[in-house]
Design a protein around this motif. Structure first.
Motif, short mmCIF file in Angstrom:
data_model
loop_
_atom_site.label_atom_id
_atom_site.label_comp_id
_atom_site.label_asym_id
_atom_site.label_seq_id
_atom_site.Cartn_x
_atom_site.Cartn_y
_atom_site.Cartn_z
N ALA A 76 8.30 -2.64 -11.67
CA ALA A 76 7.37 -2.09 -10.69
C ALA A 76 5.92 -2.26 -11.14
O ALA A 76 5.03 -2.59 -10.36
CB ALA A 76 7.67 -0.61 -10.46
N LEU A 77 5.68 -2.04 -12.44
CA LEU A 77 4.32 -2.17 -12.97
C LEU A 77 3.83 -3.61 -12.91
O LEU A 77 2.64 -3.87 -12.67
CB LEU A 77 4.26 -1.65 -14.41
CG LEU A 77 4.32 -0.13 -14.56
CD1 LEU A 77 4.47 0.25 -16.03
CD2 LEU A 77 3.06 0.50 -13.98
N SER A 78 4.73 -4.57 -13.16
CA SER A 78 4.31 -5.97 -13.10
C SER A 78 3.91 -6.35 -11.68
O SER A 78 2.93 -7.08 -11.47
CB SER A 78 5.44 -6.87 -13.59
OG SER A 78 6.58 -6.77 -12.75
N ALA A 79 4.65 -5.85 -10.69
CA ALA A 79 4.30 -6.11 -9.30
C ALA A 79 2.96 -5.45 -8.95
O ALA A 79 2.12 -6.04 -8.27
CB ALA A 79 5.40 -5.59 -8.37
N PHE A 80 2.75 -4.23 -9.43
CA PHE A 80 1.49 -3.53 -9.21
C PHE A 80 0.33 -4.30 -9.81
O PHE A 80 -0.74 -4.43 -9.20
CB PHE A 80 1.56 -2.12 -9.82
CG PHE A 80 0.24 -1.41 -9.85
CD1 PHE A 80 -0.21 -0.72 -8.74
CD2 PHE A 80 -0.55 -1.43 -10.99
CE1 PHE A 80 -1.44 -0.06 -8.77
CE2 PHE A 80 -1.77 -0.77 -11.03
CZ PHE A 80 -2.22 -0.09 -9.92
N VAL A 98 -7.70 -5.11 1.92
CA VAL A 98 -6.99 -4.14 2.77
C VAL A 98 -5.47 -4.38 2.70
O VAL A 98 -4.69 -3.43 2.57
CB VAL A 98 -7.47 -4.26 4.23
CG1 VAL A 98 -6.59 -3.40 5.16
CG2 VAL A 98 -8.92 -3.82 4.34
N ALA A 99 -5.06 -5.65 2.75
CA ALA A 99 -3.63 -5.96 2.70
C ALA A 99 -3.02 -5.55 1.36
O ALA A 99 -1.91 -5.00 1.31
CB ALA A 99 -3.41 -7.46 2.94
N CYS A 100 -3.74 -5.81 0.27
CA CYS A 100 -3.23 -5.45 -1.06
C CYS A 100 -3.17 -3.94 -1.23
O CYS A 100 -2.22 -3.41 -1.82
CB CYS A 100 -4.10 -6.08 -2.15
SG CYS A 100 -3.93 -7.87 -2.28
N ILE A 132 -0.01 1.10 -1.53
CA ILE A 132 0.31 2.41 -0.95
C ILE A 132 1.77 2.47 -0.50
O ILE A 132 2.44 3.50 -0.65
CB ILE A 132 -0.63 2.71 0.24
CG1 ILE A 132 -2.06 2.87 -0.26
CG2 ILE A 132 -0.19 3.96 0.98
CD1 ILE A 132 -3.10 3.01 0.84
N SER A 133 2.27 1.36 0.02
CA SER A 133 3.65 1.34 0.51
C SER A 133 4.66 1.55 -0.61
O SER A 133 5.78 2.03 -0.35
CB SER A 133 3.94 0.02 1.22
OG SER A 133 3.92 -1.07 0.31
#
Length: 214
Positions: free
Chosen positions: A105-109, A154-156, A161-162
């Motif tokens: 999850a952190l790598s994706a963040f 905005v997209a990122c 947030i999602s």
């Protein structure tokens, strides 16, 4: 394929090709996937080890990580990168449902956060550049500027947030956001160079001395 199909435990491409009855197709796809994984790993190791070298080059971490081999490789940065990768791999075996999920999850963040920084840097760069130069002097013009970087930001942000609505990804917000703020605050407080003074991260590239090598 039904949800209980054993093929779901493998790559969907391999499963589909296997059920298609094409001789050797699944094995070929497996080989392609393995090569792709090695390629992605190699790119990650290359980028991470050079980033560590870059930080050492700017005296933001220990200068020892800026040492190069006789072939110009950042050896200590490479060792640190490989060690981190090995520990991450072990976590997928011994802590697959806890630590590994958190790291994933952190790598994706981190990827999404980097793109926010890139878009923000594009906005800020052009804003500062126009104070002393003509924006038309830039060889590359961003299509639909400033709308393009704003849409990216905005997209990122929406993507980040999602993740709060996904229990498996929520840890990225819980750890990633405070950690990012900590790093930003640390840099702003303890950076050694005065505000407004620029230091090119590749200032020493091609100008190495004997002290830079192991």
């Amino acid at each position: 394929m039904g949800p209980s199909d054993n093929a779901l435990a493998t790559s969907p491409f391999v499963a589909i090709l296997g059920q298609a009855g094409i001789p050797g197709a699944a094995d070929i796809m497996n080989a392609i996937l393995i090569i792709t994984l090695f390629s992605a790993s190699n790119a990650g190791v290359f980028a991470a080890s050079r980033m560590i070298w870059s930080l050492a080059d700017k005296d933001e971490i220990s200068p020892k990580f800026g040492k190069l081999s006789r072939h110009g490789l950042p050896v200590y940065g490479l060792i640190l990168t490989m060690a981190g990768g090995a520990l991450s791999l072990l976590s997928s075996i011994y802590a697959a449902q806890t630590l590994y999920l958190a790291l994933n999850a952190l790598s994706a963040f981190a990827v999404v956060a980097v793109w926010i920084v890139i878009a923000w840097a594009q906005l800020n760069f052009r804003k500062q550049y126009q104070k002393e130069h003509d924006i038309k002097d830039l060889k590359y013009r961003v299509p639909l500027y400033p709308l393009t970087p704003i849409v990216v930001i905005v997209a990122c942000l929406a993507s980040i947030i999602s993740t709060g609505f996904d229990p498996n990804q929520r840890i990225a917000l819980i750890i990633g956001v405070p950690f990012s703020l900590f790093l930003y605050g640390y840099y702003q407080i303890f950076q050694t160079k005065s505000k407004g003074q620029y230091h090119h991260e590749f200032s020493r590239l091609g100008q190495t001395t004997e002290d830079d090598f192991i």
